[in-house]
Design a protein around this motif. Structure first.
Motif, PDB file in Angstrom:
ATOM      1  N   VAL A   1      14.401   9.555  -1.619  1.00  0.00           N
ATOM      2  CA  VAL A   1      14.948   8.847  -0.449  1.00  0.00           C
ATOM      3  C   VAL A   1      13.918   7.869   0.095  1.00  0.00           C
ATOM      4  O   VAL A   1      14.231   6.736   0.473  1.00  0.00           O
ATOM      5  CB  VAL A   1      15.379   9.858   0.635  1.00  0.00           C
ATOM      6  CG1 VAL A   1      15.819   9.123   1.903  1.00  0.00           C
ATOM      7  CG2 VAL A   1      16.479  10.761   0.117  1.00  0.00           C
ATOM      8  N   LEU A   2      12.661   8.334   0.108  1.00  0.00           N
ATOM      9  CA  LEU A   2      11.582   7.481   0.612  1.00  0.00           C
ATOM     10  C   LEU A   2      11.454   6.214  -0.222  1.00  0.00           C
ATOM     11  O   LEU A   2      11.286   5.111   0.313  1.00  0.00           O
ATOM     12  CB  LEU A   2      10.270   8.265   0.593  1.00  0.00           C
ATOM     13  CG  LEU A   2       9.030   7.522   1.104  1.00  0.00           C
ATOM     14  CD1 LEU A   2       9.187   7.184   2.575  1.00  0.00           C
ATOM     15  CD2 LEU A   2       7.788   8.375   0.893  1.00  0.00           C
TER      16      LEU A   2
ATOM     17  N   CYS B   1       0.832  -1.210   0.000  1.00  0.00           N
ATOM     18  CA  CYS B   1       0.000   0.000   0.000  1.00  0.00           C
ATOM     19  C   CYS B   1       0.864   1.257   0.000  1.00  0.00           C
ATOM     20  O   CYS B   1       0.580   2.234  -0.711  1.00  0.00           O
ATOM     21  CB  CYS B   1      -0.919   0.012   1.216  1.00  0.00           C
ATOM     22  SG  CYS B   1      -2.193  -1.253   1.172  1.00  0.00           S
ATOM     23  N   LEU B   2       1.927   1.229   0.805  1.00  0.00           N
ATOM     24  CA  LEU B   2       2.814   2.388   0.868  1.00  0.00           C
ATOM     25  C   LEU B   2       3.505   2.625  -0.470  1.00  0.00           C
ATOM     26  O   LEU B   2       3.655   3.771  -0.922  1.00  0.00           O
ATOM     27  CB  LEU B   2       3.865   2.184   1.961  1.00  0.00           C
ATOM     28  CG  LEU B   2       3.437   2.513   3.394  1.00  0.00           C
ATOM     29  CD1 LEU B   2       4.539   2.127   4.374  1.00  0.00           C
ATOM     30  CD2 LEU B   2       3.101   3.990   3.540  1.00  0.00           C
ATOM     31  N   GLN B   3       3.949   1.546  -1.097  1.00  0.00           N
ATOM     32  CA  GLN B   3       4.622   1.690  -2.397  1.00  0.00           C
ATOM     33  C   GLN B   3       3.669   2.261  -3.442  1.00  0.00           C
ATOM     34  O   GLN B   3       4.048   3.110  -4.261  1.00  0.00           O
ATOM     35  CB  GLN B   3       5.187   0.339  -2.847  1.00  0.00           C
ATOM     36  CG  GLN B   3       6.397  -0.117  -2.049  1.00  0.00           C
ATOM     37  CD  GLN B   3       6.865  -1.506  -2.432  1.00  0.00           C
ATOM     38  OE1 GLN B   3       6.041  -2.390  -2.695  1.00  0.00           O
ATOM     39  NE2 GLN B   3       8.175  -1.707  -2.450  1.00  0.00           N
ATOM     40  N   LEU B   4       2.422   1.795  -3.427  1.00  0.00           N
ATOM     41  CA  LEU B   4       1.428   2.317  -4.365  1.00  0.00           C
ATOM     42  C   LEU B   4       1.168   3.796  -4.099  1.00  0.00           C
ATOM     43  O   LEU B   4       1.123   4.621  -5.022  1.00  0.00           O
ATOM     44  CB  LEU B   4       0.137   1.518  -4.247  1.00  0.00           C
ATOM     45  CG  LEU B   4      -1.036   1.976  -5.130  1.00  0.00           C
ATOM     46  CD1 LEU B   4      -0.663   1.865  -6.608  1.00  0.00           C
ATOM     47  CD2 LEU B   4      -2.279   1.147  -4.827  1.00  0.00           C
TER      48      LEU B   4
ATOM     49  N   ASP C   1       4.892   8.774   7.500  1.00  0.00           N
ATOM     50  CA  ASP C   1       4.963  10.164   7.977  1.00  0.00           C
ATOM     51  C   ASP C   1       5.614  11.059   6.919  1.00  0.00           C
ATOM     52  O   ASP C   1       5.205  12.212   6.717  1.00  0.00           O
ATOM     53  CB  ASP C   1       5.768  10.229   9.277  1.00  0.00           C
ATOM     54  CG  ASP C   1       5.009   9.609  10.441  1.00  0.00           C
ATOM     55  OD1 ASP C   1       3.781   9.468  10.327  1.00  0.00           O
ATOM     56  OD2 ASP C   1       5.656   9.262  11.460  1.00  0.00           O
ATOM     57  N   CYS C   2       6.666  10.528   6.266  1.00  0.00           N
ATOM     58  CA  CYS C   2       7.336  11.292   5.214  1.00  0.00           C
ATOM     59  C   CYS C   2       6.383  11.593   4.051  1.00  0.00           C
ATOM     60  O   CYS C   2       6.355  12.707   3.490  1.00  0.00           O
ATOM     61  CB  CYS C   2       8.553  10.544   4.692  1.00  0.00           C
ATOM     62  SG  CYS C   2       9.906  10.453   5.880  1.00  0.00           S
ATOM     63  N   LEU C   3       5.604  10.584   3.662  1.00  0.00           N
ATOM     64  CA  LEU C   3       4.625  10.786   2.593  1.00  0.00           C
ATOM     65  C   LEU C   3       3.615  11.859   2.974  1.00  0.00           C
ATOM     66  O   LEU C   3       3.268  12.744   2.172  1.00  0.00           O
ATOM     67  CB  LEU C   3       3.896   9.474   2.306  1.00  0.00           C
ATOM     68  CG  LEU C   3       4.586   8.485   1.358  1.00  0.00           C
ATOM     69  CD1 LEU C   3       3.794   7.188   1.301  1.00  0.00           C
ATOM     70  CD2 LEU C   3       4.727   9.073  -0.032  1.00  0.00           C
ATOM     71  N   GLN C   4       3.145  11.776   4.211  1.00  0.00           N
ATOM     72  CA  GLN C   4       2.174  12.758   4.693  1.00  0.00           C
ATOM     73  C   GLN C   4       2.788  14.161   4.657  1.00  0.00           C
ATOM     74  O   GLN C   4       2.160  15.130   4.248  1.00  0.00           O
ATOM     75  CB  GLN C   4       1.757  12.405   6.115  1.00  0.00           C
ATOM     76  CG  GLN C   4       0.685  13.329   6.695  1.00  0.00           C
ATOM     77  CD  GLN C   4      -0.682  13.066   6.101  1.00  0.00           C
ATOM     78  OE1 GLN C   4      -1.128  11.931   6.068  1.00  0.00           O
ATOM     79  NE2 GLN C   4      -1.330  14.114   5.597  1.00  0.00           N
ATOM     80  N   GLY C   5       4.059  14.255   5.066  1.00  0.00           N
ATOM     81  CA  GLY C   5       4.727  15.557   5.069  1.00  0.00           C
ATOM     82  C   GLY C   5       4.901  16.115   3.672  1.00  0.00           C
ATOM     83  O   GLY C   5       4.722  17.324   3.433  1.00  0.00           O
ATOM     84  N   ALA C   6       5.288  15.236   2.751  1.00  0.00           N
ATOM     85  CA  ALA C   6       5.474  15.690   1.370  1.00  0.00           C
ATOM     86  C   ALA C   6       4.172  16.220   0.786  1.00  0.00           C
ATOM     87  O   ALA C   6       4.135  17.246   0.089  1.00  0.00           O
ATOM     88  CB  ALA C   6       6.019  14.543   0.523  1.00  0.00           C
TER      89      ALA C   6
END
Length: 720
Positions: free
Chosen positions: A501-502, A474-477, A647-652
């Motif tokens: 980086v993510l 799910c995260l990769q998608l 969290d990084c995805l949310q921040g981006a």
């Protein structure tokens, strides 16, 4: 035949004979009930009248299940001799039991505990009535078998008994010399004049010698040539015994005395019971009457043993069996400490299995609520220490040392004694062989349980890995879609560097989870291989006939021993009988060698091979157990990593929205006087959908982590 008004007996039915009386099996003339009659001889009437009457009075006064009952006092019709009519104990005396070759090295633990309980109860009744027995020995402890098949032992022969309180003394001497307190022995046996008075504790010395005899099959104090042939050395041994010593043996003429502070390895009692019994023996086998325990201490010590329960434990890595004597009200904490004393495995490294399952003990659980164990169905102990445990195995003395040498010359007395020793040694060899076989079975069974537990752990970790991998997908998608949306933003034109980086971090997590899967499958294969080996070993154990072969030889040896016992009663053998006797002796020697050969080449060799294989397998299993724990921690670490990635995805995404001045999380964008382009509208909808997906991923991560914790995973991951 002889009789009294109510009883009838034959002088051929002799049960026992002493200095002043003989005991016969008799019958009630009306009911046919079997009784024992004690008929006094002429020597008994030379004693003072009060001494003659003392035994009658004592038995009338005493009434206890562990003291032979007195039914009547009658006189024979012809000589008017006094006859004591007493309870008949059909199984002879404790001495008869100890003289059986099967008990040449002492009683089995269960039988010894019955002797201990019965003698202590009988002696307690004597002390409650102020009676000192003065002739305690195995021959004066009678045995019968109860309705439940268990032995019942009873004190008898009160001819030397007298009333004596704890603080009173007496000066007259009685008793059987091997069991006499040294102070009494000095005057009664050595005939040395001395002015010592004796207290009730002289009975305790006799009890100590009796208990040692029952536990080991031998007397504790033995000079070269035997107690009756070397009386001065016998006295020297008992009087010079160091504090704490419970036995002393002189093995060579004029040689030094070997002191022992432990019960011998051939003793059939467990280390757990020995630890409880030895301090009692040391304190009642004390020559100084002032230092010797009193009866209150003796009863406290013995009852402490008798009120304990037994928990059987098998230490898997050490391949050793243990019996833990513990009070029923003691908790798990005390039990673990007791196990530590016997195994040296610290409590926090003790892990238990029972009947195929991990057996967890609550620290406050009382021992009475533990599972019921036996020698063949013990708690199986596994040490979780990273330090390997030394293999101990079954401890035993080489049975070859106990088989006697058979000389060619015919001597019916010596041959009978040698045959008895040979049969006793064969019994001991059989018991050791059975212990070795039981050890092999416990090793295989315990290892099978541990492997089963590890296979379950493999399945759990695979499930943990599957949950982590589904979240990763799910995260990769989501990361991919976020990357596309970021590149579509007019102001940016490309994805932020943080997303690259993510992506690398997620790829690393993917590789880590894949490696975990491969490792688990490898471990499952290794465990399946050991299980296949165990199944093969189990078949070999089943097909092994060593024990049956030793039993067959032993049965033939017992037949020869019985023939030698009959021959011993003959003054002289005829020519034919003597030739048969010689052939039987040759056969006895051949059977003894056969027993030892089967034991060494069958039981011992197979046990040693099993130990070697077990050590190798345990190392593999413990290594797999350690790696599985690390794998579980690695998967948990991957979950933590994925939470951080989320969290990084949310921040981006938040930064992207701030760039466009959209607060999509709060509400749809307000209407603009300038209509949004079709591309911009699609981007807004994509971001809204992406936010919803992010919330879903967050829920999945939380659910996955809770599953990991419930399945026994590593430390909990941070909250979102």
């Amino acid at each position: 035949m002889q009789s009294t008004p109510s009883y009838l007996w034959s002088t051929e039915d002799l049960l026992g004979q002493g200095a002043t009386a003989s005991v016969y099996k008799a019958r009630n003339k009306k009911s046919g009930e079997l009784v024992a009659v004690k008929v006094f001889n002429n020597a008994s009437y030379l004693r003072p009248q009060e001494v003659q009457m003392r035994e009658f009075e004592m038995l009338r006064k005493l009434n206890h299940k562990n003291i032979v009952k007195l039914f009547a006092v009658e006189e024979t019709g012809s000589s008017k001799q006094k006859v004591l009519v007493m309870e008949y104990c059909s199984s002879g005396s404790l001495l008869n039991v100890l003289e059986e070759p099967a008990n040449a090295f002492g009683l089995a633990e269960s039988e010894f505990l019955i002797v201990l309980q019965c003698v202590v109860a009988g002696m307690n009744h004597l002390r409650e009535n102020g009676v000192v027995h003065r002739d305690i020995k195995p021959g004066n402890i009678m045995r019968l078998v109860g309705e439940d098949g268990r032995s019942i032992y009873k004190l008898t022969d009160f001819g030397a008994a007298r009333e004596l309180e704890d603080d009173e003394k007496f000066v007259s001497v009685y008793g059987t010399e091997e069991y006499l307190h040294p102070d009494v022995y000095e005057r009664a046996v050595l005939r040395k004049p001395q002015q010592k008075a004796f207290g009730v504790t002289v009975d305790l010395w006799s009890i100590g010698v009796t208990f040692y005899h029952a536990a080991t099959g031998s007397l504790p104090f033995v000079p070269f040539g035997g107690p009756r042939r070397n009386k001065e050395i016998m006295y020297k041994i008992t009087t010079e015994k160091p504090p704490g010593a419970i036995a002393g043996i002189q093995r060579q003429e004029n040689g030094s005395i070997e002191w022992s502070y432990e019960l011998p390895i051939t003793c059939r009692l467990s280390a757990g019971l020995k630890d409880q019994l030895i301090p009692i023996l040391a304190n009642i086998l004390e020559v100084d009457q002032e230092k010797c325990w009193g009866f209150d201490q003796f009863f406290a010590g013995t009852n402490d043993i008798l009120h304990r329960i037994v928990v059987d434990v098998f230490s898997l890595q050490q391949a050793s069996s243990h019996r833990i004597y513990i009070h029923s009200y003691n908790t798990t904490t005390m039990f673990l400490d007791a196990v530590f004393k016997q195994t040296n495995i610290v409590p926090h490294h003790q892990e238990y299995f029972f009947e195929g399952h991990l057996y967890e003990l609550d620290p406050n659980l009382q021992a009475r609520h533990f599972c019921r164990t036996t020698e063949s169905s013990p708690l199986t102990l596994l040490s979780t220490s990273e330090q390997p445990e030394d293999v101990v195995g079954v401890q035993y003395r080489d049975p070859a040392l106990d088989f006697p040498k058979l000389v060619p010359r015919v001597d019916v007395v010596a041959d009978c004694s040698a045959a008895k020793s040979a049969v006793g040694a064969a019994h001991q060899t059989l018991r050791v062989g059975q212990a070795l076989r039981r050890g092999r079975e416990l090793l295989a069974r315990g290892l099978h349980w541990v492997i089963g537990n590890l296979r379950t752990e493999c399945s759990r970790i695979l499930e943990q890995r599957r949950g982590a991998h589904s979240v990763l997908a799910c995260l990769q998608l989501t990361e991919g879609r976020t990357h596309v949306l970021c590149e579509a933003v007019p102001a940016g034109g490309r994805a932020p560097a943080g997303l690259d980086v993510l992506r690398t971090r997620l790829r690393r997590v993917d590789e880590e989870l894949s490696q975990c899967s491969r490792s688990i499958f490898d471990f499952q294969g290794a465990l399946d291989g050991i299980l296949a080996e165990l199944a093969k070993d189990g078949q070999q154990v089943h097909e092994d006939k060593s024990i049956q072969q030793i039993e067959c030889c032993l049965e033939k040896m017992q037949v020869i021993y019985k023939q030698f016992k009959r021959a011993r009663t003959c003054l002289r053998l005829g020519y034919n009988e003597e030739q048969i006797h010689k052939l039987d002796k040759l056969n006895l020697g051949s059977l003894a060698r056969r027993v030892l050969s089967i034991f060494q080449n069958g039981c011992v060799q197979q046990y040693q091979e099993a130990l070697a294989l077990h050590s190798s397998r345990m190392r593999k299993v413990c290594e797999i157990k350690k790696h599985l724990k690390r794998l579980s921690n690695r998967i948990s670490s991957c979950s933590v990593e994925m939470m951080e990635c989320q969290d990084c995805l949310q921040g981006a995404l938040d930064r992207l929205l701030q760039t466009e001045n959209w607060d999509l999380a709060a509400a749809p964008p307000a209407p603009s006087p300038v209509p949004l382009s079709q591309a911009r509208q699609e981007m807004v909808l994509g971001m809204q959908e992406l936010l919803e997906q992010m919330r879903s991923v967050t829920c999945d991560l939380q659910l996955n982590n809770s599953i990991i914790e419930r399945l026994g995973g590593a430390a909990p991951t941070p909250s979102v």
